[in-house]
Design an enzyme around this catalytic site. Structure first.
Site, mmCIF file in Angstrom:
data_model
loop_
_atom_site.group_PDB
_atom_site.id
_atom_site.type_symbol
_atom_site.label_atom_id
_atom_site.label_comp_id
_atom_site.label_asym_id
_atom_site.label_seq_id
_atom_site.Cartn_x
_atom_site.Cartn_y
_atom_site.Cartn_z
ATOM 1 N N TYR A 1 -5.917 7.878 -5.982
ATOM 2 C CA TYR A 1 -4.751 7.078 -5.587
ATOM 3 C C TYR A 1 -4.896 6.604 -4.145
ATOM 4 C CZ TYR A 1 0.095 5.868 -4.452
ATOM 5 O OH TYR A 1 1.232 5.216 -4.045
ATOM 6 N N LYS B 1 -5.116 2.737 -2.548
ATOM 7 C CA LYS B 1 -4.174 2.243 -1.547
ATOM 8 C C LYS B 1 -4.883 1.800 -0.272
ATOM 9 C CE LYS B 1 -1.512 1.619 -3.787
ATOM 10 N NZ LYS B 1 -0.462 0.589 -4.010
ATOM 11 N N SER C 1 0.858 -1.180 0.000
ATOM 12 C CA SER C 1 0.000 0.000 0.000
ATOM 13 C C SER C 1 0.899 1.237 0.000
ATOM 14 C CB SER C 1 -0.934 -0.033 1.220
ATOM 15 O OG SER C 1 -1.769 1.105 1.248
#
Length: 356
Positions: free
Chosen positions: A219, A223, A191
Site C-alpha cells: 500500500y 501511495k 496519496s
C-alpha cells in the site's frame, strides 16, 4: 513534553494555523472543509466554463468531493465500478442538477479505464481538473496476500497507481488543450501518509519475489507512486500549463480500509492523540479541493499538500500522524524510472500519444 512540541510545524498557507496541535479536536473541529474553501475562493457558481473529472465517487470522500466541486457550477464527471452505489451516495438531487455525470470504470481492469476515457472524450471536449481520488488497500493483514488486478498487477499498485497513470495518459492532450493563461490545468493525486510505510520498490513493484509480500508495504509503495507521478507531471508539463500535485487527505474512516482493518481503526480511535488528528469527510475532501481550485497554487506544482496547506518533510522524530512527507517522496531519478516502467506496464508511449 509531548512529541508535537518538539518538532517544527510542517504546513504553510492560509489554512495552516487551523492544523496546529492546540487547535485539533477531531472530526468537525476548526479545520477547513471543502465547502468553506469554495466560498473563500469566491467560486460558488463561478466555474460554469470548467470541467472536473473525479475517480472513485461511490464511497469515502469521493461523493463529498463531487458535491463540493459541483458548487462551483463546473461540469463534474465521476467514476465508479458500482454505479448504483455511486448514485445512492451522491443522491438524486445532485445527479438531476445537470452538473454531475457518472461513468463506469473498474480500475482493476485497464481495458475498463480505456473505455471510460473514450466515453468521457465523447461527452466533453474539455478537462480542467483531474482528481485521481480512487484508492484501495487489498488486505494489510495478509489473509489474501496474492491479490492481482485483471491485468496481473499487484492489486494496490495496479489500482492506485497504474490505472490513474493510464487515465492521465489518455486524457493529457485534453488537459493541455483546456489550459488557459488565467487557469492552468491541474492533476491532483490523492496519496496518503501511508506512503511513509516504506519507499517504492522499483525492483519489485508487483511484489513477485517469493516471501516479499506485506500488505502495508505494498500500500505504501502504491501511495509513493502517486506522489512520484504528480512530480513527474509537473516536470514534464508544468511549463505548458499543466501541473501535478499530490496530497494526504488526513485520517478518516474509509469503507475501503475499514473492511480489512477495523480492529486497527478502532485501536487508533482510542488513542487521544490520534483521535484529535481524525477528520470528517467534509474536512478530508478539503485538501483535494484546495489543490483543485486555490488561487495560491495557480501555476504551481510538484507540491505535497496536507490540511489544505503545503507540507514540508516530516521531522525525523515525527510519529505516524505528524504532518509531512517521507524523505523518499521527492526523487527525480526514481520518478523518471517509475514513469518509464509504468509506460511499459500499460503499453503506451506518451511521446507517441503527443505526436498524434
Amino acid at each position: 513534553m509531548s512529541l508535537i512540541s518538539k518538532v517544527p510545524f510542517q504546513l504553510s498557507g492560509r489554512y495552516a494555523e487551523h492544523n496546529k496541535w492546540e487547535n485539533l479536536n477531531g472530526p468537525s473541529d476548526s479545520r477547513v472543509t471543502g465547502k468553506q474553501i469554495i466560498e473563500d475562493e469566491g467560486l460558488v457558481d463561478a466555474w460554469s466554463d470548467k470541467v472536473v473529472f473525479i475517480t472513485g465517487v461511490s464511497s469515502g470522500m469521493g461523493p463529498e468531493t463531487v458535491r463540493v466541486m459541483a458548487l462551483t457550477g463546473a461540469t463534474v464527471f465521476g467514476t465508479a465500478r458500482n454505479l448504483e452505489k455511486a448514485k445512492k451516495a451522491l443522491g438524486a438531487s445532485l445527479l438531476d442538477s445537470g452538473r454531475v455525470h457518472l461513468l463506469f470504470m473498474d480500475q482493476t481492469d485497464l481495458s475498463s479505464v480505456r473505455a471510460c476515457a473514450a466515453e468521457f472524450r465523447k461527452q466533453s471536449p474539455k478537462l480542467n481538473v483531474l482528481i485521481n481520488n480512487a484508492g484501495l488497500t487489498s488486505d494489510p493483514g495478509n489473509v489474501h496476500p496474492e491479490q492481482r488486478t485483471q491485468d496481473g498487477f499487484e492489486l494496490q499498485f495496479g489500482t492506485n497507481h497504474l490505472s490513474h497513470f493510464l487515465l492521465f495518459h489518455l486524457l493529457s492532450d485534453v488537459l493541455l488543450a483546456s489550459s488557459t493563461p488565467s487557469f492552468h490545468s491541474r492533476v491532483i493525486n490523492v496519496s496518503s501518509s501511508g506512503h511513509r510505510y516504506g519507499p517504492l520498490r522499483l525492483d519489485d513493484l508487483n511484489f513477485d519475489s517469493a516471501g516479499t509480500y506485506e500488505g502495508w508495504a505494498a500500500y505504501g509503495s502504491s501511495k509513493t507512486a502517486n506522489i512520484y507521478m504528480a512530480n513527474a507531471i509537473e516536470r514534464r508539463y508544468g511549463a505548458r500549463g499543466l501541473h501535478g500535485l499530490s496530497l494526504n487527505p488526513g485520517s478518516f474512516v474509509s469503507p475501503n480500509l475499514q473492511q480489512h482493518c477495523q480492529e486497527s481503526i478502532d485501536a487508533a480511535q482510542e488513542v487521544d492523540r490520534m483521535q484529535k488528528y481524525f477528520v470528517s469527510l467534509e474536512q478530508a475532501c478539503a485538501t483535494s479541493v484546495y489543490g483543485a481550485v486555490s488561487k495560491d497554487l495557480e501555476g504551481k506544482g510538484g507540491l505535497y499538500l496536507e490540511g489544505a496547506s503545503v507540507a514540508g518533510p516530516v521531522p525525523e522524530d515525527g510519529d505516524a500522524v505528524e504532518y509531512g512527507y517521507a524523505m523518499w517522496a521527492f526523487d527525480e531519478g526514481k520518478e523518471e524510472q517509475l514513469w518509464r516502467v509504468s509506460e511499459r506496464m500499460i503499453g503506451v508511449d506518451q511521446r507517441q500519444l503527443e505526436a498524434q
